[in-house]
Write an enzyme that holds these catalytic residues in place. Structure first.
Site, short mmCIF file in Angstrom:
data_model
loop_
_atom_site.label_atom_id
_atom_site.label_comp_id
_atom_site.label_asym_id
_atom_site.label_seq_id
_atom_site.Cartn_x
_atom_site.Cartn_y
_atom_site.Cartn_z
CD GLU A 169 68.61 67.00 7.83
OE1 GLU A 169 68.41 66.05 7.40
OE2 GLU A 169 67.49 67.84 7.41
CG HIS A 182 59.66 69.15 16.23
ND1 HIS A 182 59.65 69.52 15.16
CD2 HIS A 182 60.48 69.30 17.05
CE1 HIS A 182 60.73 70.79 15.03
NE2 HIS A 182 61.14 70.33 16.34
CD GLU A 233 57.29 63.01 7.69
OE1 GLU A 233 56.54 63.12 8.53
OE2 GLU A 233 58.31 63.28 8.85
CG ASN A 266 56.85 58.79 9.10
OD1 ASN A 266 58.37 59.15 9.68
ND2 ASN A 266 56.32 60.37 9.18
NE ARG A 279 53.72 56.41 11.77
CZ ARG A 279 54.20 57.62 12.13
NH1 ARG A 279 52.76 57.88 11.64
NH2 ARG A 279 54.61 58.39 12.22
NE ARG A 337 48.06 65.28 13.86
CZ ARG A 337 49.02 64.43 13.51
NH1 ARG A 337 49.06 64.33 15.13
NH2 ARG A 337 49.16 64.11 12.59
#
Ligand code: ADP
Length: 450
Positions: free
Chosen positions: A199, A234, A276, A291, A293, A339
């Site tokens: 990419e 990431h 995404e 994704n 889920r 988080r």
């Protein structure tokens, strides 16, 4: 509707799913490894079944043990949470073939998006903009020709990839061959798939994703976007909804969210999913993956829409019609998720296993804390070191930020070093307040603190 559901996960997400099901009067079956015998998700569930020793391969990824626990307990469905078996097409297929119901998309959709080179082609065919690059897996000669055409720098990615594993940034032609070889090796060893694709590297991008929800009857909606640009290696650290960047561009939200619905529709997607994108500084957006889920950061979407995604996942899996209409969905205020990891920002963010002393999640106006630990519990090295997610909602971004800072300040975590103060300092940065960051910002900030 199901009477009893097994939750094939641990930590905060297992606890949260169990709570949602209990509130609805649905029976719950937890599974646990030897390391988690006294974890909150086990205590919270109506029943709990031991599935093996601490390592995930022998417990939370042990399909036979989990299916045995489901059959033995009479659970009619399995909620996989995120990570672990949630995007395992083989497990979803075993459930589809012999029960119980897998709460998620069908195996074909998981497969279609699980190979990322193929997912690009699928998205492109559905009219979704993808990053300029190869149309499928490439060999060395094809990679060189494509890189020449799209221009350096380029990214070499593993088709089976996830978590940024194997991904290589290549700035000039002389480095391409080695990057291809190393990415193939990592793909083969981590995912059993040596295929790689290529990419264009989008400079100074943001990571923005769109939540979608589809029922089994072909009806689907999006629930707006989430800004997930603040990442380290990431790994997302602070996420928010809506994106402060999107607001600056007329029609960008409509185009981005509309293309996510189109991508999901193109593969006959069912249940909750996330598309995404990388978004360039000029507002150009490009599909990178889907994704299939629930995402870790789903609460920010729940807070701004008032929609409980786990409730809908269960209803959709039971065959219910999605009664949400796009025109009824609105963005209410702003939400920010932080988080909290057991890691030491002063020691290159090394995980910090140990035993918690007092662990008292914060409360307050607009605050929701999803925690998977309790006071006195051991944090073992076997699993992801995330202890909790602190989510703050407010009428605007400034209020949500202030509430998040207050909540982080009042979060009592003793006995273990965490990134709590680091995240608070991020929220206090002028760049954060201005919404002016790219995917490299957090890494640069972490290094620059000295
Ligand atoms: P993985 O599935 O391994 O996590 P992704 O394709 O989702 O890999 O990419 C991970 C991260 O890498 C993204 O969040 C984004 O920050 C960055 N990234 C991916 N593709 C590009 C690209 N073409 N240009 C710039 N950054 C990218």
């Amino acid at each position: 509707m199901f009477d009893k559901i097994l939750i094939a996960n641990r930590g905060e997400i297992a606890a949260r799913i169990i709570q949602v099901l209990k509130d609805r009067g649905i029976g719950t079956v937890a599974v646990y490894s030897d390391a988690d015998a006294d974890a909150p998700h086990v205590a919270l569930a109506d029943e709990a079944v031991r599935i093996g020793p601490a390592p995930v391969r022998e417990s939370y990824l042990n399909q036979d043990a989990i299916l045995d626990a489901a059959h033995g307990s009479g659970a009619q469905a399995i909620h996989p949470g995120y990570g672990l078996l949630s995007e395992n097409a083989g497990f979803a297929r075993r459930c589809a073939d012999a029960g119980p119901v897998f709460i998620g998309p069908g195996p074909a959709a998981i497969e279609a998006m699980g190979d990322k080179a193929q997912a690009r082609a699928t998205a492109k065919a559905a009219g979704v903009p993808v990053v300029p690059g190869s149309d499928g897996p490439v060999d060395d000669a094809e990679a060189a020709a494509i890189a020449e055409r799209i221009g350096y720098p380029v990214l070499v990615k593993a088709a089976g990839g996830g978590g940024g594993i194997g991904m290589q940034l290549v700035k000039k032609p002389g480095k391409l061959e080695r990057a291809l070889a190393s990415c193939r090796d990592r793909g083969a060893s981590s995912f059993g798939n040596p295929a790689v694709y290529i990419e264009k590297y989008i400079e100074s991008p943001r990571h923005i994703e769109v939540q979608v929800l589809f029922d089994q009857h072909g009806h689907g909606v999006h629930l707006f976007e989430r800004e997930c640009t603040l990442q380290r290696r990431h790994q997302k650290v602070v996420e928010e909804a809506p994106s402060p960047f999107i607001e600056a561009y007329a029609h960008l939200r409509e185009a981005l969210c509309g293309s996510a619905v189109a991508a999901a529709r193109a593969i006959g997607y069912v249940n909750a999913g996330t598309v995404e994108y990388v978004v360039g500084p000029d507002g150009g957006f490009y599909f990178i993956e889907m994704n299939t889920r629930l995402q870790v950061e789903h609460p920010v979407t729940e807070m701004i829409t008032g929609v409980d995604l786990i409730n809908w996942q269960v209803d959709i899996a039971a065959g219910a019609k999605l009664t949400l209409e796009q025109s009824d969905l609105r963005i209410d205020g702003h939400a920010i998720e932080c988080r909290i990891y057991a890691e030491d920002p002063d020691k290159r963010f090394m995980p910090q296993p140990g035993t918690l002393g007092a662990f008292l999640p914060p409360e307050g106006e607009g605050i929701r804390t999803d925690a998977g630990y309790r006071s006195g519990q051991a944090v073992t090295p076997y699993y992801d070191p995330m202890l909790a997610k602190v989510i703050a909602h407010g009428p605007d971004r400034g209020t949500a930020t202030a509430r998040a800072q207050g909540a982080l300040e009042h979060f009592v975590i003793e006995g273990i070093t965490t990134n709590r103060a680091f995240v608070r300092s991020v929220l206090a940065e002028p760049a954060f307040a201005a919404g002016a960051f790219d995917t490299g910002w957090l890494e640069r900030y972490a290094k620059g603190r000295g």
